[in-house]
Design a protein around this motif. Sequence first.
Motif, PDB file in Angstrom:
ATOM      1  N   ASN A   1       0.807  -1.028  -0.057  1.00 48.78           N
ATOM      2  CA  ASN A   1      -0.199   0.166  -0.103  1.00 48.78           C
ATOM      3  C   ASN A   1       0.797   1.253   0.054  1.00 48.78           C
ATOM      4  OD1 ASN A   1      -2.240  -1.445  -0.092  1.00 48.78           O
ATOM      5  ND2 ASN A   1      -2.410  -1.434   2.224  1.00 48.78           N
ATOM      6  N   GLU A   2       2.007   1.070   0.670  1.00 49.59           N
ATOM      7  CA  GLU A   2       3.005   2.464   0.745  1.00 49.59           C
ATOM      8  C   GLU A   2       3.458   2.522  -0.763  1.00 49.59           C
ATOM      9  OE1 GLU A   2       2.056   0.699   4.610  1.00 49.59           O
ATOM     10  OE2 GLU A   2       3.082  -0.263   3.040  1.00 49.59           O
TER      11      GLU A   2
ATOM     12  N   GLN B   1       0.781   4.148  -2.524  1.00 46.80           N
ATOM     13  CA  GLN B   1       0.508   5.816  -2.228  1.00 46.80           C
ATOM     14  C   GLN B   1       1.704   6.642  -2.955  1.00 46.80           C
ATOM     15  OE1 GLN B   1      -1.976   7.256  -0.794  1.00 46.80           O
ATOM     16  NE2 GLN B   1      -0.808   9.368  -0.230  1.00 46.80           N
ATOM     17  N   LYS B   2       2.998   6.195  -2.807  1.00 46.26           N
ATOM     18  CA  LYS B   2       4.036   6.852  -3.151  1.00 46.26           C
ATOM     19  C   LYS B   2       4.159   7.192  -4.672  1.00 46.26           C
ATOM     20  CE  LYS B   2       9.103   7.191  -2.896  1.00 46.26           C
ATOM     21  NZ  LYS B   2      10.209   6.427  -2.353  1.00 46.26           N
TER      22      LYS B   2
ATOM     23  N   GLU C   1       1.483  10.072  -5.281  1.00 44.19           N
ATOM     24  CA  GLU C   1       1.790  11.139  -5.073  1.00 44.19           C
ATOM     25  C   GLU C   1       2.472  11.664  -6.222  1.00 44.19           C
ATOM     26  OE1 GLU C   1       3.918  10.781  -1.326  1.00 44.19           O
ATOM     27  OE2 GLU C   1       2.072  10.180  -0.139  1.00 44.19           O
TER      28      GLU C   1
ATOM     29  N   ALA D   1      -4.971  -0.272  -0.803  1.00 39.28           N
ATOM     30  CA  ALA D   1      -4.783   1.116  -0.714  1.00 39.28           C
ATOM     31  C   ALA D   1      -5.759   1.828  -2.067  1.00 39.28           C
ATOM     32  CB  ALA D   1      -3.265   1.243  -1.331  1.00 39.28           C
TER      33      ALA D   1
ATOM     34  N   ARG E   1      -9.306  12.120   3.328  1.00 44.17           N
ATOM     35  CA  ARG E   1      -8.181  11.383   4.113  1.00 44.17           C
ATOM     36  C   ARG E   1      -6.995  11.907   4.353  1.00 44.17           C
ATOM     37  NH1 ARG E   1      -8.701   5.818   3.672  1.00 44.17           N
ATOM     38  NH2 ARG E   1      -6.365   5.542   3.418  1.00 44.17           N
TER      39      ARG E   1
ATOM     40  N   GLU F   1      -3.025  11.484   4.084  1.00 43.88           N
ATOM     41  CA  GLU F   1      -2.684  11.219   2.505  1.00 43.88           C
ATOM     42  C   GLU F   1      -3.096  12.557   1.806  1.00 43.88           C
ATOM     43  OE1 GLU F   1      -3.720   7.230   4.493  1.00 43.88           O
ATOM     44  OE2 GLU F   1      -4.513   9.320   4.801  1.00 43.88           O
TER      45      GLU F   1
ATOM     46  N   SER G   1      -0.304  15.169   0.589  1.00 45.22           N
ATOM     47  CA  SER G   1       0.615  14.802  -0.276  1.00 45.22           C
ATOM     48  C   SER G   1      -0.022  14.885  -1.802  1.00 45.22           C
ATOM     49  CB  SER G   1       1.539  13.690   0.123  1.00 45.22           C
ATOM     50  OG  SER G   1       2.215  13.890   1.363  1.00 45.22           O
TER      51      SER G   1
ATOM     52  N   HIS H   1       7.522  11.922   4.770  1.00 47.46           N
ATOM     53  CA  HIS H   1       6.192  11.833   5.470  1.00 47.46           C
ATOM     54  C   HIS H   1       5.600  13.145   6.424  1.00 47.46           C
ATOM     55  CE1 HIS H   1       6.222   7.591   4.630  1.00 47.46           C
ATOM     56  NE2 HIS H   1       7.502   7.296   4.951  1.00 47.46           N
TER      57      HIS H   1
END
Length: 356
Positions: free
Chosen positions: A85-86, A89-90, A93, A133, A210, A213, A216, A349
């Motif tokens: 999931n990380e 998300q990256k 972004e 995610a 959210r 999140e 970013s 972060h």
Amino acid sequence: MEPDIEQLLSGPRGRRLCLELAMEMDQDIRIAVFHLGYKLDPGSGRSRRMLIMSPSGEAPPPLPEPTVNELAALITSLDLKGITNELVQKALERAVDTARYWQEPEGEDILAATEAITEPLAHVARSVVGLPATASWDQKAQPGQWAIDWRSADDPTPLPRNPQHTLAEWARKERAMEIRASKERPQDPHANFSGEWWSIPHGLIQTVARIPEGLSLVEDSLGWEEATTIPVSGTGRILEIRTEEDWTKLCRAFSLEVTASRRHDWFRTTGRHGRWVIPDWERAATEWDAVHLTVAGYLSLAGRALRVSEHTASVIAGWDPGSTIWLTDVARESELPRQHWHHPHNDEHWELVSSA
């Protein structure tokens, strides 16, 4: 190609997300994208230069350059079991951070749009769709959301009020700017002119569901390191922008011509030469209290020339994914505490500093 996969890869931001994720998963893909993207970039050799030096300080002999077919093979054979999931998300972004509507797309976006690379990216997209995610990507606007004030808690400010006045001023300025641009700017879309390029009004309450999140996922970010998030509760007639038809129907119902003021910027970003329209947000407020752009809608729609009629098109630009724009006075700060967030320099972060 499956409908969800096709939708994700139909938009430049969706393709960029998949490409960024592939680069996160494999260093050879990152190197190949770097070289191929550089060659395709409109600023290659001018605003964007490549310098490679050996440890001795001398220029090394040129390395074999990867081909598009080699990159396609790397993506197709990529082992995606390690997607987290990380990482998604990256990649999201990065897809948002690299969006630009005032000049030509980056070389990486041009690369991702080629058929030779879009097809292999379907392999990545299949692994993305269905992950935890992405569960919120098609979620409707929630009653409880967060507005973001890019200032510290030491500089508190109330939420903006009187959206009717804000929209009236926005409509007046847009029409005046269009008249002025039609007189002062050439019709040649290649001419070196730029101006307003976003398709939404500013000065209204804008919220995300959210946090952190949403801190970013900001287009054309100014690199803020402080933020105050304000809890907002709102309900009413909320239009969901999930598909191309959702946006173009809004443009047809409340059409505002912006050809002269957007012509040059949107030609550069889409390659389309013709008439442009956006929603007349002041008139749209007579039917809708708010408009919400889902993350999935953003990934498939933002930055594309969306056909409104036989002679007109529109672009979703400057609208952060998953955010809601409140057109009428129905959103209020809730009783939950405001939060103060800090983004340390060179850190990925956001950190929660206080909640009060």
